[in-house]
Design a protein around this motif. Structure first.
Motif, PDB file in Angstrom:
ATOM      1  N   ALA A 104       0.833  -1.206   0.000  1.00 57.94           N
ATOM      2  CA  ALA A 104       0.000   0.000   0.000  1.00 57.94           C
ATOM      3  C   ALA A 104       0.864   1.252   0.000  1.00 57.94           C
ATOM      4  O   ALA A 104       0.619   2.195  -0.772  1.00 57.94           O
ATOM      5  N   VAL A 105       1.877   1.285   0.847  1.00 57.35           N
ATOM      6  CA  VAL A 105       2.752   2.461   0.910  1.00 57.35           C
ATOM      7  C   VAL A 105       3.527   2.622  -0.394  1.00 57.35           C
ATOM      8  O   VAL A 105       3.649   3.734  -0.932  1.00 57.35           O
ATOM      9  N   LEU A 106       4.045   1.513  -0.930  1.00 56.56           N
ATOM     10  CA  LEU A 106       4.785   1.587  -2.188  1.00 56.56           C
ATOM     11  C   LEU A 106       3.888   2.046  -3.331  1.00 56.56           C
ATOM     12  O   LEU A 106       4.283   2.871  -4.156  1.00 56.56           O
ATOM     13  N   GLY A 107       2.663   1.502  -3.377  1.00 52.58           N
ATOM     14  CA  GLY A 107       1.739   1.916  -4.433  1.00 52.58           C
ATOM     15  C   GLY A 107       1.392   3.382  -4.346  1.00 52.58           C
ATOM     16  O   GLY A 107       1.343   4.083  -5.373  1.00 52.58           O
ATOM     17  N   ARG A 114       4.500   9.699  -7.359  1.00 50.71           N
ATOM     18  CA  ARG A 114       5.773   9.984  -8.041  1.00 50.71           C
ATOM     19  C   ARG A 114       5.623   9.862  -9.555  1.00 50.71           C
ATOM     20  O   ARG A 114       6.093  10.720 -10.305  1.00 50.71           O
ATOM     21  N   ARG A 115       4.980   8.807  -9.972  1.00 49.69           N
ATOM     22  CA  ARG A 115       4.841   8.586 -11.406  1.00 49.69           C
ATOM     23  C   ARG A 115       3.704   9.396 -11.998  1.00 49.69           C
ATOM     24  O   ARG A 115       3.814   9.979 -13.068  1.00 49.69           O
ATOM     25  N   VAL A 120      -4.131  13.266  -9.537  1.00 55.07           N
ATOM     26  CA  VAL A 120      -4.215  12.407 -10.716  1.00 55.07           C
ATOM     27  C   VAL A 120      -5.650  12.178 -11.172  1.00 55.07           C
ATOM     28  O   VAL A 120      -5.868  11.483 -12.159  1.00 55.07           O
ATOM     29  N   LEU A 121      -6.625  12.742 -10.478  1.00 51.69           N
ATOM     30  CA  LEU A 121      -8.017  12.533 -10.860  1.00 51.69           C
ATOM     31  C   LEU A 121      -8.513  13.549 -11.874  1.00 51.69           C
ATOM     32  O   LEU A 121      -9.562  13.363 -12.474  1.00 51.69           O
ATOM     33  N   GLY A 122      -7.813  14.660 -12.049  1.00 56.60           N
ATOM     34  CA  GLY A 122      -8.263  15.674 -12.999  1.00 56.60           C
ATOM     35  C   GLY A 122      -9.520  16.392 -12.568  1.00 56.60           C
ATOM     36  O   GLY A 122     -10.329  16.809 -13.403  1.00 56.60           O
ATOM     37  N   LEU A 123      -9.720  16.579 -11.267  1.00 56.81           N
ATOM     38  CA  LEU A 123     -10.941  17.205 -10.763  1.00 56.81           C
ATOM     39  C   LEU A 123     -11.123  18.656 -11.209  1.00 56.81           C
ATOM     40  O   LEU A 123     -12.265  19.115 -11.293  1.00 56.81           O
ATOM     41  N   PRO A 124     -10.062  19.438 -11.480  1.00 55.93           N
ATOM     42  CA  PRO A 124     -10.298  20.809 -11.962  1.00 55.93           C
ATOM     43  C   PRO A 124     -11.122  20.880 -13.230  1.00 55.93           C
ATOM     44  O   PRO A 124     -11.638  21.953 -13.562  1.00 55.93           O
TER      45      PRO A 124
END
Length: 909
Positions: A438-441, A447-448, A851-855
């Motif tokens: 979970a932490v790595l993901g 990061r990615r 990363v969700l693009g909510l704007p």
């Protein structure tokens, strides 16, 4: 192993198989139905969104500049008209398939219209002659006839007028005029007689054929004093050929309208690419120019749709993971209830294959049918797409779970059910592995990153892994406070609190707690994101209109602010002045400064603060803008960072005002000093990175140019926008009559924008229905599945709890004490699971927002998820509801088991 034997066992354990069947059916329904509903809502939203766009953003217009057509190309109307189909054939297939209506128009440059029926009080009249397609079909004659011949035997051009124009001019069919082409000095260059042969009325004034400029349905008002009214008359192709043959300039246009009902969300990217490629497929027969705004709404919808699909994928992943966990729990619970049966089979020499075949025969009778019914029910929902492969996989896994659970139970003769028979070392290894994943993901996801709108395994798995990891951590920490409570309760009188706390510390099981945390986290995630989007839209609307109404125009008379303040409902008015592009000077004499262009905004800070406060808009008005100055000393300025750096490099606008920068505002040279650096200001405008905001200076009466506002911001929720527009137009006209702008200047009409309209537009990006569906599904489904997970958690320990309660009842425990002990035992389980899920759901948006693009849903404003009082209240209500539900399930189960029989039958009953 026979089919009748399997059927009898399914009937004997009907409740357990019914639960498994319902969970399988719901899973199949979710896998099938959600894409179909999402497809329907997406298509419906796209159609409504594009249909609501102005015509400039729905039309593809090819046009030529007015020019004289050579005699060799006559007759011109028919030859140019054939290009209507030729241009469409050259369009990319994706664009061509979406074209609905199409029109061709040929229009002459205007000529001065004169005639005996045109009185002098009508003013000057200029008239375009237009020929083209679709006009006769969209209108009905109310007098005279259509211009069939185009040219009369006497050489006059036959024309028709709209009823509204004919009535305004006071003319009728049969009147004769003369149309003259004038030069800049009003000298006649060309002249033709014109006969009005008919008057018509449009069948639908909102029809697309009338969406041209100038309009055929009304006279266009003069652009200034002494300028003519402009109208358009319709003539036949022969009439147009006749006048263009006489070297009268003519322009041509081919217009194609996108049909909203032909748009498909799945082909949206290809359509946008096709629109972008239209410039590379211009016709070669004539020199044309393409103008279109179709790509603007399409790109906006595509961005919103990509973000909505990403969000829906995260929600669906949480629900599917919860359903998978519930199905696994139900299979384990059913197998544990039949532990003695499976042990007996193994004791009589039954092999592993025997247990698997026995369980598989039972599952095949129920679960594949349940998955099929769910797929069929999902297929009944409106929309397209039935992912039968995923339903097949889900049905197969659900069918295999009961026999695998039976095999796991049959292999062990005892052990702790909450650990699944594993050693503490194995359990610790699994928990550490899940926590590490979970932490790595989460780290890799931040990061990615990923392209906004894309869906990948990492994106949908990280929220699930984090919820599972949080549940495992909560499970590890769960017993410690309860042990302290149990020690304190042991010293107190009475056994209820002690026994309840002691059992609560040992009763938590891994599976149910993980499932409940997953479900509640999904529901909380939906609530937090939905609230964040609504707040972001409110912020975007407040930034666009930092009041209730915003008026922008050219320049207004100084008394316009007072006139606006007198309107009913207006509570406060603040004038503002905007200079879109200005370059600072290094001194009063006008020596250029090494600073590029910037936007200058002047605002009365005190009155603006009153407007914002009265409108309830959270706008910060810094002290420099509230300052009072007369323009003789450097004005304190709010400066954007880019401008502040350039001014500092140039040695201008220092804070002390020793060497100010100078700005020319409506002919007044104003000294400026940097008072503060700000990233944004409410009245500057979207996307402006270079600006200077100044307080409104009180110029002396003998100043060469008094400042004229270019806009106003008003507070007043019930103000009539039409009345504001009327007063603003009158104020602008009064300024023009004063002589501040030359009579030939084409001042644009004032624009009145309401904050409510901006807010409604932000909520109407076409995917709002999809968002509402996703949030309702996630919140409602998460809450229901969370309650079901709590029910399974209660039922998992119901047998041992029933045995303890049976013994205590025989030792004198009253029914009231029994309820109290049950409350003490179940309350920690409910609170830990619900609160852990709520915290995880509230923190997930902080991780996923980038990363969700909510704007895309808020007009570009960043969405900042945060804890809201409503969320806290909702979690509290859910916790109380869950506690009551858990106690009810336990009470019903105890009545069904009859606690006295549980005690007599012993440990394995």
């Amino acid at each position: 192993m026979s089919l009748p034997g399997a059927a009898r066992r399914v009937r004997a354990y009907g409740g357990q198989f019914l639960l498994l069947a319902v969970l399988t059916l719901v899973t199949a329904l979710l896998i099938t139905g959600v894409p179909r509903v999402a497809d329907r809502l997406t298509g419906q939203g796209l159609t409504e969104y594009v249909a609501g766009q102005p015509v400039a953003r729905r039309d593809l217009t090819y046009s030529t500049a007015p020019d004289v057509v050579p005699a060799s190309e006559q007759p011109v109307a028919a030859s140019r008209g054939t290009l209507l189909a030729a241009i469409e054939e050259k369009m990319p297939a994706e664009v061509r398939d979406t074209i609905g209506e199409r029109w061709f128009a040929a229009q002459t440059v205007p000529g001065r219209l004169r005639g005996p029926t045109l009185s002098d009080d009508k003013g000057l009249i200029d008239l375009h002659l237009r020929a083209g397609t679709g006009i006769r079909e969209a209108a009905t004659l109310v007098g005279g006839r259509w211009p069939e011949r185009g040219v009369t035997p006497a050489g006059a051009i036959e024309v028709t007028l709209a009823e509204t124009i004919a009535t305004t001019l006071g003319v009728a069919a049969g009147d004769r005029f003369r149309l003259s082409l004038l030069d800049a000095d009003n000298n006649v260059l060309n002249s033709r007689p014109v006969d009005l042969v008919g008057v018509w009325r449009p069948n639908d004034p909102a029809g697309g054929v009338w969406d041209t400029l100038p309009s055929m349905l009304k006279l266009s008002p003069p652009e200034g004093d002494g300028q003519p009214f402009v109208g358009v008359a319709y003539t036949a192709d022969a009439g147009l050929n006749s006048i263009t043959a006489g070297e009268w300039p003519v322009a041509f246009g081919w217009r194609y309208r996108i049909a909203p009902d032909r748009l498909e969300p799945g082909r949206l990217d290809a359509l946008i690419a096709g629109v972008d490629g239209l410039d590379r497929a211009l016709p070669t027969e004539v020199k044309v120019t393409l103008s279109q705004g179709v790509d603007i709404p399409l790109r906006r919808f595509a961005d919103s749709l990509a973000a909505a699909r990403t969000l829906l994928a995260v929600i669906a992943a949480g629900l599917l993971a919860t359903l998978a966990g519930l199905t696994l729990l139900a299979a384990r619970l059913a197998a544990n209830r039949r532990r003695a049966e499976f042990h007996l089979i193994r004791a009589r020499g039954g092999s592993t294959g025997d247990v698997l075949r026995r369980g598989l025969a039972e599952s095949l009778l129920v679960l594949p049918a349940a998955a099929g019914i769910g797929w069929l029910l999902g297929g009944l929902l409106p929309g397209a797409g039935s992912p039968w492969l995923w339903v097949l996989i889900a049905g197969l896994l659900a069918t295999l779970l009961p026999p695998l659970a039976a095999l796991a139970v049959g292999r062990r003769a005892g052990g702790r059910s909450d650990l699944g028979g594993r050693s503490p070392a194995v359990r610790l290894t699994v928990e550490v592995a899940v926590l590490g994943l979970a932490v790595l993901g989460a780290f890799l996801l931040r990061r990615r990153g990923l392209t906004a709108g894309s869906v990948d395994p990492l994106l949908v798995s990280v929220p699930v892994l984090l919820a599972i990891a949080a549940a495992l951590v909560a499970l590890r920490a769960y017993p410690w406070p309860l042990r302290l409570v149990s020690r304190v309760a042991a010293r107190a009188r009475g056994s209820v609190a002690f026994l309840g706390a002691a059992r609560a510390g040992r009763a938590a099981s891994t599976g149910p707690l993980v499932v409940v945390v997953l479900a509640v986290a999904t529901a909380a995630f939906c609530g937090v994101v939905a609230t964040g989007i609504e707040t972001g839209r409110d912020t975007a609307a407040a930034q666009a209109v930092p009041g209730d109404l915003l008026v922008r125009g050219e320049r207004f008379a100084p008394d316009t602010a007072g006139k606006l303040a007198e309107l009913p409902g207006v509570r406060a008015v603040a004038p503002l002045l905007t200079v879109p592009a200005e370059r600072p000077y290094a001194d009063r004499a006008g020596r250029p400064a090494p600073v590029t262009e910037l936007r200058v905004v002047l605002v009365d800070g005190e009155r603006f603060a009153e407007v914002a406060s009265a409108a309830g808009v959270p706008v910060s008005v810094p002290d420099p803008v509230r300052a009072r100055a007369d323009g003789s000393t450097p004005l304190p300025a709010l400066v954007s960072p880019a401008v502040a750096d350039e001014l500092a490099d140039a040695g201008l606008a220092d804070a002390q005002g020793d060497r100010p920068a100078w700005l020319d505002v409506q002919g007044n040279r104003l000294p400026v000093r940097t008072a503060a650096t700000v990233d944004e200001f409410a009245l500057v405008g979207d996307g402006v990175a270079r600006f200077v905001v100044l307080p409104w200076p009180a110029l002396p009466a003998d100043a060469p140019h008094q400042l004229a506002p270019t806009g106003f911001v008003l507070a007043g929720a019930g103000v009539d926008a039409a009345e504001v527009d009327r007063v603003a137009r009158e104020g602008q006209n009064r300024y023009l009559r004063i002589g501040g702008v030359g009579t030939g200047d084409k001042a644009r009409a004032p624009e009145v924008t309401t904050r409510s309209a901006v807010r409604a537009d932000l909520g109407g990006t076409g995917v709002n229905g999809l968002l509402v569906f996703g949030f309702a599904l996630g919140a409602g489904g998460g809450a229901v599945l969370g309650l079901l997970g709590l029910a399974l958690a209660v039922l998992a320990g119901a047998r041992s709890r029933g045995q303890v309660l049976s013994r205590l009842r025989t030792m004198g425990l009253s029914r009231r004490q029994w309820r109290g002990m049950l409350m003490v035992e179940l309350t920690p389980l409910v609170l830990v699971s619900v609160l852990t899920g709520a915290v995880v759901g509230a923190l997930l948006p902080l991780l996923l927002t980038p990363v969700l693009g909510l704007p895309a849903f808020t007009g570009g404003v960043d969405v900042r998820p945060q804890f809201e009082p409503g969320l806290v209240a909702g979690v509290s209500v859910l916790a109380m509801l869950a506690l009551g539900f858990a106690i009810t399930v336990e009470a019903v189960n105890n009545r069904r088991m009859r606690l006295g029989e549980v005690l007599r039958l012993g440990e394995e009953s």
